[in-house]
Scaffold this motif. Structure first.
Motif, PDB file in Angstrom:
ATOM      1  N   THR A 265      24.882 -18.472 -22.606  1.00 31.61           N
ATOM      2  CA  THR A 265      25.773 -19.626 -22.593  1.00 31.61           C
ATOM      3  C   THR A 265      25.385 -20.561 -23.730  1.00 31.61           C
ATOM      4  O   THR A 265      24.211 -20.602 -24.113  1.00 31.61           O
ATOM      5  CB  THR A 265      25.709 -20.365 -21.240  1.00 31.61           C
ATOM      6  OG1 THR A 265      26.707 -21.377 -21.191  1.00 31.61           O
ATOM      7  CG2 THR A 265      24.350 -20.985 -21.010  1.00 31.61           C
ATOM      8  N   ARG A 288      23.524 -27.022 -20.557  1.00 23.55           N
ATOM      9  CA  ARG A 288      24.666 -26.196 -20.951  1.00 23.55           C
ATOM     10  C   ARG A 288      25.678 -27.053 -21.694  1.00 23.55           C
ATOM     11  O   ARG A 288      25.801 -28.241 -21.434  1.00 23.55           O
ATOM     12  CB  ARG A 288      25.352 -25.584 -19.728  1.00 23.55           C
ATOM     13  CG  ARG A 288      24.503 -24.669 -18.904  1.00 23.55           C
ATOM     14  CD  ARG A 288      25.279 -24.204 -17.693  1.00 23.55           C
ATOM     15  NE  ARG A 288      25.824 -25.330 -16.938  1.00 23.55           N
ATOM     16  CZ  ARG A 288      26.645 -25.205 -15.905  1.00 23.55           C
ATOM     17  NH1 ARG A 288      27.046 -24.018 -15.532  1.00 23.55           N
ATOM     18  NH2 ARG A 288      27.090 -26.275 -15.260  1.00 23.55           N
ATOM     19  N   ILE A 290      29.565 -26.307 -22.246  1.00 28.52           N
ATOM     20  CA  ILE A 290      30.618 -25.313 -22.046  1.00 28.52           C
ATOM     21  C   ILE A 290      32.024 -25.923 -21.988  1.00 28.52           C
ATOM     22  O   ILE A 290      32.943 -25.325 -21.447  1.00 28.52           O
ATOM     23  CB  ILE A 290      30.348 -24.473 -20.783  1.00 28.52           C
ATOM     24  CG1 ILE A 290      30.117 -25.358 -19.567  1.00 28.52           C
ATOM     25  CG2 ILE A 290      29.140 -23.565 -20.993  1.00 28.52           C
ATOM     26  CD1 ILE A 290      29.917 -24.579 -18.263  1.00 28.52           C
ATOM     27  N   TYR A 292      33.664 -26.371 -24.758  1.00 28.25           N
ATOM     28  CA  TYR A 292      34.146 -26.045 -26.110  1.00 28.25           C
ATOM     29  C   TYR A 292      35.646 -25.801 -26.165  1.00 28.25           C
ATOM     30  O   TYR A 292      36.288 -25.986 -27.206  1.00 28.25           O
ATOM     31  CB  TYR A 292      33.412 -24.799 -26.635  1.00 28.25           C
ATOM     32  CG  TYR A 292      33.359 -23.681 -25.635  1.00 28.25           C
ATOM     33  CD1 TYR A 292      34.463 -22.866 -25.405  1.00 28.25           C
ATOM     34  CD2 TYR A 292      32.219 -23.459 -24.882  1.00 28.25           C
ATOM     35  CE1 TYR A 292      34.433 -21.873 -24.457  1.00 28.25           C
ATOM     36  CE2 TYR A 292      32.161 -22.459 -23.931  1.00 28.25           C
ATOM     37  CZ  TYR A 292      33.271 -21.668 -23.720  1.00 28.25           C
ATOM     38  OH  TYR A 292      33.241 -20.691 -22.761  1.00 28.25           O
ATOM     39  N   ARG A 313      37.003 -21.158 -19.403  1.00 31.54           N
ATOM     40  CA  ARG A 313      35.620 -21.037 -19.849  1.00 31.54           C
ATOM     41  C   ARG A 313      34.779 -20.186 -18.894  1.00 31.54           C
ATOM     42  O   ARG A 313      33.748 -19.645 -19.295  1.00 31.54           O
ATOM     43  CB  ARG A 313      35.005 -22.412 -20.073  1.00 31.54           C
ATOM     44  CG  ARG A 313      35.007 -23.341 -18.857  1.00 31.54           C
ATOM     45  CD  ARG A 313      33.714 -23.272 -18.087  1.00 31.54           C
ATOM     46  NE  ARG A 313      33.661 -24.264 -17.036  1.00 31.54           N
ATOM     47  CZ  ARG A 313      32.773 -24.212 -16.046  1.00 31.54           C
ATOM     48  NH1 ARG A 313      31.907 -23.231 -15.976  1.00 31.54           N
ATOM     49  NH2 ARG A 313      32.767 -25.157 -15.127  1.00 31.54           N
ATOM     50  N   TYR A 317      32.159 -18.177 -21.454  1.00 35.77           N
ATOM     51  CA  TYR A 317      30.908 -18.839 -21.869  1.00 35.77           C
ATOM     52  C   TYR A 317      29.762 -17.856 -22.058  1.00 35.77           C
ATOM     53  O   TYR A 317      28.912 -18.043 -22.924  1.00 35.77           O
ATOM     54  CB  TYR A 317      30.528 -19.979 -20.931  1.00 35.77           C
ATOM     55  CG  TYR A 317      30.063 -19.608 -19.536  1.00 35.77           C
ATOM     56  CD1 TYR A 317      28.771 -19.168 -19.291  1.00 35.77           C
ATOM     57  CD2 TYR A 317      30.918 -19.762 -18.444  1.00 35.77           C
ATOM     58  CE1 TYR A 317      28.344 -18.871 -18.012  1.00 35.77           C
ATOM     59  CE2 TYR A 317      30.495 -19.477 -17.166  1.00 35.77           C
ATOM     60  CZ  TYR A 317      29.209 -19.023 -16.945  1.00 35.77           C
ATOM     61  OH  TYR A 317      28.796 -18.735 -15.667  1.00 35.77           O
TER      62      TYR A 317
END
Length: 499
Positions: A265, A288, A290, A292, A313, A317
């Motif tokens: 991840t 993390r 995540i 994005y 995600r 991820y």
């Protein structure tokens, strides 16, 4: 004469404790041995958010599992369903053309009944409102098939399972590093452990190896996954160094599964290794990064390298963590504008989150350390020009709001980076667990390449090969641990009764 335990379980994570609980339910005397101290026990479980993916038909399957049936949000929540067919399709999406493996079919078929079994052990769950739902027209809409997490997340899962084991008469000993297996007449009959007093022998009628994969071994990561992986951040425990696999292979176990694969991840570039042991366990997931899919990611060459909006995600991820690690310098920047700031997950507001900020893109770009500024301007300009303005943004569905004309598209949730202030977060690839393991029989016993079982030796958790290949639908790992832990516990208890 030294005591002979019916079942010894090596490790103390979710899979190990499920195995111990299942064996204890069959009447077996059970000892769990863990090489970590109490504060660091639980394998990777305490580092997780406690999310568990399982097949369910609707809210009626969820309600008996919930810790708080009075939560007023339940009345305005759309949980939907997550059928066995959807679970199958999600796993197949990561199989690179392979059919479902026998292990994957077991995971799917036994996921709901295992969750219900956990509920009977005293484990309670909460809807994952903050990370798996969006508010739409006054209702909480769950979007990715992943609905529940253990109350108090991974820490709560570990504590609930441990409390259940101790209540039911199982025993656990910490700071007991298993160094080898005892074998007599071809049957595993116990373990040797190293502790503060030296070496000790513990006898058993069956042994379950539930002590993780090899993600915490830099040497084995480089050997099996590739040289880039020597640089990976280890998201979880430092204790999963492949000990169980080594012991199994010494007895002729089959190497099975996708050794080149792992759960990865995107992680904060500047996090400490092992999820930062200086902060409380429940906060370690906050490294993390995540979200994005709400922005873009660029590498040192100032180019995008994944379709950030390819899918929800939950389904990207693990692959994108690998993609980040394999970029030049093993890093990337995630860039967002103010329009999505309130949608970023809590880890972006974590007190130790590293980021740069500026009121304009022109001022932000020079702050992207290690990135070519001219290239970054060009990439962002091209992306902004390609964003579809005629499609509405909707994070609760794959909205089709993508880009036009880019060699590498963004397929969903594409919005122009045009509203300050702008933030950028440096990320690298983090590894959680490895996919390669051993092959098991129907009762959880470890098999040799010829299909014969190693008498008295069982496995579960990360040691089970064949469950995951080139990716991972979020939340499946803990469920797999529970499913195969339950199988191994019952199998080992049956072995003990017949010994």
């Amino acid at each position: 004469m030294d005591k002979i335990w019916d079942v010894i379980v090596v490790g103390s994570g979710n899979a190990a404790l499920c195995a111990a609980l299942a064996a204890r339910a069959e009447g077996s005397s059970v000892l769990v041995v863990e090489k970590a101290p109490r504060a660091m026990a639980g394998g990777n479980t305490q580092y997780t958010a406690g999310a568990m993916r399982f097949a369910y038909n609707g809210i009626d399957d969820l309600m008996p599992l919930l810790a708080d049936l009075t939560d007023p949000r339940l009345e305005v929540t759309d949980f939907g369903s997550y059928t066995t067919q959807r679970f199958s399709d999600d796993l197949l999406g990561f199989n690179d053309g392979r059919p479902l493996s026998p292990e994957q079919q077991i995971l799917i078929d036994q996921s709901l009944e295992t969750m219900q079994w956990l509920g009977h052990q005293g484990v309670k769950f909460e809807p994952i409102y903050s990370r798996q739902s969006f508010l739409k027209d006054g209702r909480h809409v769950f979007w990715g098939g992943l609905t529940l997490a253990a109350a108090e997340e991974g820490v709560g899962l570990f504590e609930a399972e441990l409390a259940a084991l101790e209540e039911k008469g199982g025993e656990i000993r910490f700071e007991q590093a298993v160094t080898g297996l005892l074998v007599k007449d071809g049957c595993v009959t116990g373990v040797t452990v190293r502790n503060s007093t030296g070496e000790q022998v513990l006898h058993a009628r069956a042994v379950i190896l539930a002590c993780g994969g090899f993600e915490a071994s830099e040497e084995l990561r480089a050997k099996y996954i590739g040289p880039d992986w020597a640089k990976a951040k280890v998201r979880g425990t430092p204790h999963n160094t492949g000990d169980g696999l080594r012991m199994a292979f010494e007895l002729g176990a089959e190497m099975y599964g996708f050794y080149e694969g792992c759960h990865a991840t995107p992680m904060d570039l500047h996090m400490k290794d092992y999820g930062n042991l200086d902060i409380p366990h429940g906060e370690r997931k906050n490294y993390r990064k995540i979200s994005y899919f709400l922005g873009i990611m660029i590498n040192a060459d100032a180019v995008r390298f994944v379709d950030e909006g390819r899918d929800f995600r939950n389904y990207t991820y693990a692959q994108f963590g690998r993609a980040v690690l394999e970029q030049p310098g093993h890093f990337a920047w995630q860039i967002f504008d103010a329009k999505v700031d309130d949608l970023l997950y809590a880890e972006y507001r974590f007190h130790d989150a590293h980021y740069v900020q500026a009121d304009t893109l022109e001022d932000l770009i020079p702050k992207l350390e290690g990135v070519n500024p001219a290239g970054a301007r060009s990439t962002i300009e091209a992306y902004n020009q390609a964003v579809m303005d005629d499609v509405a943004f909707d994070p609760t569905i794959k909205d089709g709001k993508g880009t036009r004309g880019l060699e590498l598209p963004k397929s969903n949730w594409a919005q122009k980076l045009d509203t300050g202030p702008f933030k950028a977060y440096p990320v690298t690839g983090g590894i959680t667990f490895t996919y390669g393991g051993v092959k098991l029989g129907q009762e959880g016993q470890i098999l040799r390449p010829d299909g014969s079982a190693i008498d008295g030796l069982f496995a579960c958790g990360e040691m089970v090969g064949g469950v995951f290949y080139n990716g991972y639908p979020g939340g499946s790992g803990l469920t797999s641990g529970a499913v195969f832990g339950r199988i191994a516990g019952r199998g080992a208890a049956a072995q003990a009764k017949g010994a």
